[in-house]
Design an enzyme around this catalytic site. Structure first.
Site, short mmCIF file in Angstrom:
data_model
loop_
_atom_site.label_atom_id
_atom_site.label_comp_id
_atom_site.label_asym_id
_atom_site.label_seq_id
_atom_site.Cartn_x
_atom_site.Cartn_y
_atom_site.Cartn_z
N LYS A 96 0.81 -1.23 0.00
CA LYS A 96 0.00 0.00 0.00
C LYS A 96 0.84 1.27 0.00
CE LYS A 96 -4.44 -1.58 1.71
NZ LYS A 96 -4.22 -3.02 1.95
N GLU A 118 -10.12 7.32 3.61
CA GLU A 118 -11.01 6.47 4.38
C GLU A 118 -10.33 5.11 4.49
OE1 GLU A 118 -11.18 4.19 1.21
OE2 GLU A 118 -11.52 6.33 0.99
N SER A 389 1.79 -9.83 -1.14
CA SER A 389 1.37 -8.44 -0.88
C SER A 389 1.72 -7.90 0.49
CB SER A 389 -0.13 -8.30 -1.13
OG SER A 389 -0.87 -9.18 -0.30
C1 LIG Z 1 -5.03 -4.04 1.55
C2 LIG Z 1 -4.33 -5.31 1.27
C3 LIG Z 1 -4.72 -6.16 0.21
C4 LIG Z 1 -5.91 -5.89 -0.65
O1 LIG Z 1 -5.87 -4.73 -1.40
P1 LIG Z 1 -5.68 -4.74 -2.97
O2 LIG Z 1 -6.02 -3.35 -3.37
O3 LIG Z 1 -6.58 -5.77 -3.55
O4 LIG Z 1 -4.25 -5.06 -3.23
C5 LIG Z 1 -3.97 -7.30 -0.02
N1 LIG Z 1 -2.92 -7.62 0.74
C6 LIG Z 1 -2.51 -6.85 1.76
C7 LIG Z 1 -1.33 -7.27 2.57
C8 LIG Z 1 -3.20 -5.67 2.06
O5 LIG Z 1 -2.79 -4.90 3.08
#
Ligand SMILES: *Cc1c(COP(=O)(O)O)cnc(C)c1O
Length: 409
Positions: A96, A118, A389
């Site tokens: 993010k 938000e 992610s």
């Molecule tokens: C917020 C988040 C997601 C989901 O958000 P996307 O916009 O779909 O990428 C996925 N993995 C992690 C670790 C997150 O913090």
């Protein structure tokens, strides 16, 4: 090649849309703000001085490039060559921050001295509060009152970082109410305020801008895999909430027809139970948060077509919409979308921990849980890149409770 040149190669939405999806479904009062943002983004994305500043912060502050790691023990278990794109190693522990850095630099270029956002689970709120502290600007976060209680630790993080958190008491006191409140703030204070959206959602130009900013994931991975294996991957796999980490990994490969793109949504308790977040898999076309895409809706007579609650063990996938470009990739057949349940995700998290010594986020674990299926498509010598992610620290209490339930009769 400069970053601006790389970005120029990514697909541009036409008339603010990806196929029929996207657009600007907002109140008339917001149109000037959105038009100003679109102009600013169009100028920034082809400007080397903008990217010099963004890339500098991604290197020095975030710690990029993130590693592309060949996960050999996991590869042997799933029967394909698996590489992990380690967004979990970024500062703040997920992807993010890539997007927040890019939007914060844009806000400063536009002369906007106040950031608002938000947040549902709080992860985007923390990333926004982080860049606000980095830039020394005030930050206000809207969060459903229900979520403020459920995500107390992230609220404390945001406050430590200097942000003001506004609990939103209207409606269901969750993410969609917080989103409405943030929009209201933006309309009222548009002169000095930048609204920082956390995924590839919202009205045009947000889905386009956030995808471009997150494309650093795929752009790096492409170069790294070329160095490691001398070729393109056969498949990419990433979890999909709003869809930003997946879009960022996929975008630079969309023109490479041999690369399969697989998005993994949250099936919660199981799609058949109705308690899930599989928007692309089981939703319908509709409008949410200013753009047309797939959405989860109620199917009973009384509430037909109203936005339904999403359910997932991972707070970050718990969103009843999805980015419009994913909707376009789905209907055009460029990407496929599958879903994994809470239990399958937990098993994926355990498998990655056991085979590679990596504790991933529960969101990410959905992508790991789809690896067997993807491996069967690409075969033993096939190369799969997984978008890792985020890291799992934030989820350890949830995981521990779930595992305790599983062993107690
Ligand atoms: C917020 C988040 C997601 C989901 O958000 P996307 O916009 O779909 O990428 C996925 N993995 C992690 C670790 C997150 O913090």
């Amino acid at each position: 090649m400069s970053t601006a040149d790389e970005i120029a190669q990514l697909a541009e939405p036409i008339g603010g849309r990806f196929g029929e999806f996207g657009g600007q479904y907002v109140a008339e009062t917001l149109m000037p703000a959105i038009a100003e943002l679109e102009l600013a983004w169009r100028a920034a994305r082809s400007d080397d001085t903008y990217w010099a500043e963004v890339d500098g912060l991604l290197a020095d502050y975030v710690g990029r490039p993130s590693r592309l790691y060949h996960a050999r023990r996991l590869s042997a278990e799933v029967g394909a060559e698996v590489y992990l794109k380690r967004e979990d190693l970024n500062h703040t522990g997920a992807h993010k921050i890539n997007n927040c850095i890019g939007q914060a630099v844009l806000a400063r270029r536009m002369g906007k001295r106040r950031l608002i956002a938000e947040t549902g689970a709080g992860q985007h709120g923390v990333a926004t509060a982080t860049v606000a502290a980095l830039f020394g600007v005030p930050c206000e976060i809207y969060m459903g009152a229900e979520d403020v209680v459920r995500q107390a630790l992230n609220v404390e993080r945001m406050r430590l970082l200097g942000a003001t958190v506004h609990p939103v008491e209207s409606g269901t006191r969750t993410l969609k109410d917080a989103m409405n409140e943030a929009m209201r703030d933006w309309v009222t204070n548009v002169g000095d305020t930048f609204y920082l959206i956390g995924s590839v959602a919202g009205p045009h130009p947000y889905p386009w801008m956030v995808r471009d900013l997150q494309s650093v994931i795929g752009r790096e991975a492409k170069v790294q895999l070329r160095a490691a294996a001398g070729r393109l991957p056969d498949a990419l796999v990433a979890c999909v909430g709003g869809g930003s980490n997946a879009a960022g990994l996929f975008a630079p490969f969309v023109g490479d027809a041999s690369v399969r793109l697989v998005g993994v949504e949250a099936a919660g308790d199981g799609v058949a139970t109705g308690r899930h977040a599989a928007t692309l898999g089981a939703g319908r076309v509709g409008v949410l948060h200013g753009s047309k895409s797939y959405v989860l809706t109620h199917e009973d007579e009384a509430r037909l077509g109203q936005i339904a609650h999403a359910h997932s063990i991972s707070a970050g996938l718990d969103y009843p919409g999805v980015g419009p470009e994913h909707a376009f990739w789905k209907v055009s057949g460029r990407a496929t979308y599958v879903a994994r349940t809470d239990d399958e995700a937990l098993a994926g998290l355990e498998r990655l921990a056991r085979t590679e010594g990596i504790l991933c986020a529960l969101e990410t674990a959905h992508a790991i849980a789809a690896l067997d299926e993807v491996a069967s498509l690409v075969g033993k010598a096939g190369i799969v890149i997984v978008g890792l992610s985020g890291r799992g620290d934030k989820d350890m209490v949830t995981v521990a409770n779930r595992r305790a339930q599983a062993v107690t009769p």
